[in-house]
Design a protein around this motif. Structure first.
Motif, PDB file in Angstrom:
ATOM      1  N   GLN A 155     -19.255   7.751 -19.895  1.00 37.09           N
ATOM      2  CA  GLN A 155     -18.076   7.938 -20.738  1.00 37.09           C
ATOM      3  C   GLN A 155     -17.664   9.412 -20.775  1.00 37.09           C
ATOM      4  O   GLN A 155     -16.483   9.731 -20.640  1.00 37.09           O
ATOM      5  CB  GLN A 155     -18.328   7.423 -22.164  1.00 37.09           C
ATOM      6  CG  GLN A 155     -17.173   7.666 -23.117  1.00 37.09           C
ATOM      7  CD  GLN A 155     -15.856   7.051 -22.675  1.00 37.09           C
ATOM      8  OE1 GLN A 155     -15.819   6.037 -21.989  1.00 37.09           O
ATOM      9  NE2 GLN A 155     -14.761   7.680 -23.056  1.00 37.09           N
ATOM     10  N   ALA A 156     -18.612  10.319 -20.953  1.00 40.81           N
ATOM     11  CA  ALA A 156     -18.290  11.754 -20.985  1.00 40.81           C
ATOM     12  C   ALA A 156     -17.716  12.210 -19.640  1.00 40.81           C
ATOM     13  O   ALA A 156     -16.769  13.003 -19.599  1.00 40.81           O
ATOM     14  CB  ALA A 156     -19.533  12.561 -21.341  1.00 40.81           C
ATOM     15  N   GLN A 157     -18.268  11.709 -18.550  1.00 34.63           N
ATOM     16  CA  GLN A 157     -17.766  12.065 -17.221  1.00 34.63           C
ATOM     17  C   GLN A 157     -16.369  11.495 -16.990  1.00 34.63           C
ATOM     18  O   GLN A 157     -15.536  12.132 -16.352  1.00 34.63           O
ATOM     19  CB  GLN A 157     -18.738  11.590 -16.144  1.00 34.63           C
ATOM     20  CG  GLN A 157     -20.025  12.388 -16.157  1.00 34.63           C
ATOM     21  CD  GLN A 157     -21.112  11.768 -15.298  1.00 34.63           C
ATOM     22  OE1 GLN A 157     -21.065  10.592 -14.944  1.00 34.63           O
ATOM     23  NE2 GLN A 157     -22.115  12.573 -14.968  1.00 34.63           N
ATOM     24  N   ALA A 179      -9.212  14.239 -17.649  1.00 31.79           N
ATOM     25  CA  ALA A 179      -8.585  15.527 -17.971  1.00 31.79           C
ATOM     26  C   ALA A 179      -8.210  16.264 -16.688  1.00 31.79           C
ATOM     27  O   ALA A 179      -7.102  16.804 -16.576  1.00 31.79           O
ATOM     28  CB  ALA A 179      -9.523  16.370 -18.828  1.00 31.79           C
ATOM     29  N   VAL A 180      -9.102  16.291 -15.720  1.00 26.53           N
ATOM     30  CA  VAL A 180      -8.832  16.983 -14.455  1.00 26.53           C
ATOM     31  C   VAL A 180      -7.613  16.372 -13.767  1.00 26.53           C
ATOM     32  O   VAL A 180      -6.759  17.100 -13.235  1.00 26.53           O
ATOM     33  CB  VAL A 180     -10.061  16.934 -13.513  1.00 26.53           C
ATOM     34  CG1 VAL A 180      -9.702  17.398 -12.115  1.00 26.53           C
ATOM     35  CG2 VAL A 180     -11.197  17.768 -14.082  1.00 26.53           C
ATOM     36  N   GLU A 181      -7.507  15.058 -13.787  1.00 24.99           N
ATOM     37  CA  GLU A 181      -6.392  14.381 -13.121  1.00 24.99           C
ATOM     38  C   GLU A 181      -5.041  14.740 -13.725  1.00 24.99           C
ATOM     39  O   GLU A 181      -4.010  14.622 -13.067  1.00 24.99           O
ATOM     40  CB  GLU A 181      -6.594  12.867 -13.156  1.00 24.99           C
ATOM     41  CG  GLU A 181      -7.714  12.408 -12.247  1.00 24.99           C
ATOM     42  CD  GLU A 181      -8.029  10.926 -12.383  1.00 24.99           C
ATOM     43  OE1 GLU A 181      -7.344  10.219 -13.163  1.00 24.99           O
ATOM     44  OE2 GLU A 181      -8.983  10.487 -11.715  1.00 24.99           O
ATOM     45  N   ARG A 182      -5.022  15.198 -14.976  1.00 24.07           N
ATOM     46  CA  ARG A 182      -3.766  15.536 -15.637  1.00 24.07           C
ATOM     47  C   ARG A 182      -3.403  17.013 -15.538  1.00 24.07           C
ATOM     48  O   ARG A 182      -2.336  17.414 -15.989  1.00 24.07           O
ATOM     49  CB  ARG A 182      -3.816  15.091 -17.094  1.00 24.07           C
ATOM     50  CG  ARG A 182      -3.852  13.564 -17.179  1.00 24.07           C
ATOM     51  CD  ARG A 182      -3.892  13.025 -18.587  1.00 24.07           C
ATOM     52  NE  ARG A 182      -5.142  13.390 -19.257  1.00 24.07           N
ATOM     53  CZ  ARG A 182      -5.201  14.095 -20.385  1.00 24.07           C
ATOM     54  NH1 ARG A 182      -4.129  14.485 -20.997  1.00 24.07           N
ATOM     55  NH2 ARG A 182      -6.365  14.380 -20.916  1.00 24.07           N
ATOM     56  N   ILE A 183      -4.280  17.806 -14.937  1.00 21.79           N
ATOM     57  CA  ILE A 183      -3.986  19.233 -14.768  1.00 21.79           C
ATOM     58  C   ILE A 183      -2.989  19.378 -13.615  1.00 21.79           C
ATOM     59  O   ILE A 183      -3.204  18.814 -12.536  1.00 21.79           O
ATOM     60  CB  ILE A 183      -5.273  20.029 -14.441  1.00 21.79           C
ATOM     61  CG1 ILE A 183      -6.326  19.860 -15.537  1.00 21.79           C
ATOM     62  CG2 ILE A 183      -4.948  21.515 -14.189  1.00 21.79           C
ATOM     63  CD1 ILE A 183      -5.964  20.435 -16.868  1.00 21.79           C
ATOM     64  N   PRO A 184      -1.905  20.127 -13.806  1.00 27.76           N
ATOM     65  CA  PRO A 184      -0.948  20.320 -12.712  1.00 27.76           C
ATOM     66  C   PRO A 184      -1.629  20.897 -11.467  1.00 27.76           C
ATOM     67  O   PRO A 184      -2.554  21.710 -11.569  1.00 27.76           O
ATOM     68  CB  PRO A 184       0.062  21.309 -13.297  1.00 27.76           C
ATOM     69  CG  PRO A 184      -0.030  21.108 -14.781  1.00 27.76           C
ATOM     70  CD  PRO A 184      -1.474  20.778 -15.045  1.00 27.76           C
ATOM     71  N   ALA A 185      -1.151  20.475 -10.304  1.00 32.75           N
ATOM     72  CA  ALA A 185      -1.779  20.825  -9.026  1.00 32.75           C
ATOM     73  C   ALA A 185      -1.833  22.334  -8.779  1.00 32.75           C
ATOM     74  O   ALA A 185      -2.747  22.812  -8.092  1.00 32.75           O
ATOM     75  CB  ALA A 185      -1.037  20.131  -7.879  1.00 32.75           C
ATOM     76  N   GLU A 186      -0.890  23.084  -9.331  1.00 33.13           N
ATOM     77  CA  GLU A 186      -0.863  24.530  -9.066  1.00 33.13           C
ATOM     78  C   GLU A 186      -1.922  25.306  -9.856  1.00 33.13           C
ATOM     79  O   GLU A 186      -2.114  26.499  -9.637  1.00 33.13           O
ATOM     80  CB  GLU A 186       0.533  25.114  -9.342  1.00 33.13           C
ATOM     81  CG  GLU A 186       0.939  25.180 -10.801  1.00 33.13           C
ATOM     82  CD  GLU A 186       1.651  23.924 -11.311  1.00 33.13           C
ATOM     83  OE1 GLU A 186       2.227  24.006 -12.412  1.00 33.13           O
ATOM     84  OE2 GLU A 186       1.626  22.883 -10.635  1.00 33.13           O
ATOM     85  N   ILE A 187      -2.622  24.644 -10.757  1.00 36.17           N
ATOM     86  CA  ILE A 187      -3.650  25.314 -11.567  1.00 36.17           C
ATOM     87  C   ILE A 187      -5.028  25.000 -10.987  1.00 36.17           C
ATOM     88  O   ILE A 187      -5.390  23.837 -10.835  1.00 36.17           O
ATOM     89  CB  ILE A 187      -3.575  24.860 -13.038  1.00 36.17           C
ATOM     90  CG1 ILE A 187      -2.225  25.265 -13.649  1.00 36.17           C
ATOM     91  CG2 ILE A 187      -4.736  25.452 -13.851  1.00 36.17           C
ATOM     92  CD1 ILE A 187      -1.987  24.723 -15.035  1.00 36.17           C
ATOM     93  N   THR A 210     -11.856  26.089 -16.332  1.00 35.01           N
ATOM     94  CA  THR A 210     -13.117  25.373 -16.180  1.00 35.01           C
ATOM     95  C   THR A 210     -13.204  24.433 -17.369  1.00 35.01           C
ATOM     96  O   THR A 210     -13.171  24.878 -18.519  1.00 35.01           O
ATOM     97  CB  THR A 210     -14.323  26.334 -16.160  1.00 35.01           C
ATOM     98  OG1 THR A 210     -14.196  27.221 -15.047  1.00 35.01           O
ATOM     99  CG2 THR A 210     -15.630  25.550 -16.051  1.00 35.01           C
ATOM    100  N   LEU A 211     -13.262  23.139 -17.080  1.00 39.55           N
ATOM    101  CA  LEU A 211     -13.376  22.141 -18.135  1.00 39.55           C
ATOM    102  C   LEU A 211     -14.840  21.769 -18.288  1.00 39.55           C
ATOM    103  O   LEU A 211     -15.519  21.511 -17.298  1.00 39.55           O
ATOM    104  CB  LEU A 211     -12.565  20.892 -17.787  1.00 39.55           C
ATOM    105  CG  LEU A 211     -11.100  21.101 -17.417  1.00 39.55           C
ATOM    106  CD1 LEU A 211     -10.413  19.754 -17.223  1.00 39.55           C
ATOM    107  CD2 LEU A 211     -10.375  21.941 -18.436  1.00 39.55           C
TER     108      LEU A 211
END
Length: 165
Positions: A82-84, A90-98, A54-55
């Protein structure tokens, strides 16, 4: 400090250390170098343990500030955007399996992260040692606040090496 043991063997500890295992991690993201290190550590743990992330991203509540030079009605919207954006990136860089979910809050980062940690069922909170912006320097360290106010969840603070070291 290094301790040499006869014949190159180490004595057995009284009780061997176990490994930490995580199921749910809360990760504060702000786009800073230290925040990125916390996120990378969380991804490493999530991959190993098949944990979910959870980010949390926190936008400063501008309404608490007295209006001054440069203040306009769109300032809060710009700060929130900006915060969003940092959270989305960050979410876009998380590997798909997570598995990943997000929380967006407006307020003071330390108390908002602590409230999220206490409201959720997390194994650990991961936060960068120092974040972005001069506001943090004025009100105190977010990571220090989280360390001292989260009581029922482990807190890990990531501190990236300084450039050139």
């Amino acid at each position: 400090m290094s301790v040499d043991h006869p014949s190159g063997t180490r004595p057995q500890p009284a009780e061997p250390l176990g490994e930490l295992r995580f199921h749910r991690l809360l990760v504060a993201v702000d786009g800073s170098v230290n925040g990125e290190l916390a996120l990378s550590a969380a991804v490493t743990a999530a991959r190993r343990d098949h944990a979910t992330l959870t980010l949390i991203g926190v936008s400063t509540d501008i309404s608490r500030w007295p209006p001054g030079p440069g203040y306009d009605a769109t300032l809060q919207e710009r700060v929130d955007t900006q915060a969003q954006r940092v959270l989305r990136d960050a979410v876009e860089r998380i590997p798909a399996e997570i598995g990943v979910t997000t929380l967006f809050r407006r307020g003071r980062p330390g108390p908002e992260i602590v409230a999220a940690a206490e409201a959720g069922d997390y194994d650990a909170v991961m936060v960068g040692a120092r974040g972005r912006g001069r506001v943090g320097a004025m009100v105190g360290s977010v990571s220090s606040y989280v360390l001292h106010h989260v009581h029922d969840v482990a807190v890990f603070v990531a501190h990236a090496p300084t450039e050139g070291h």
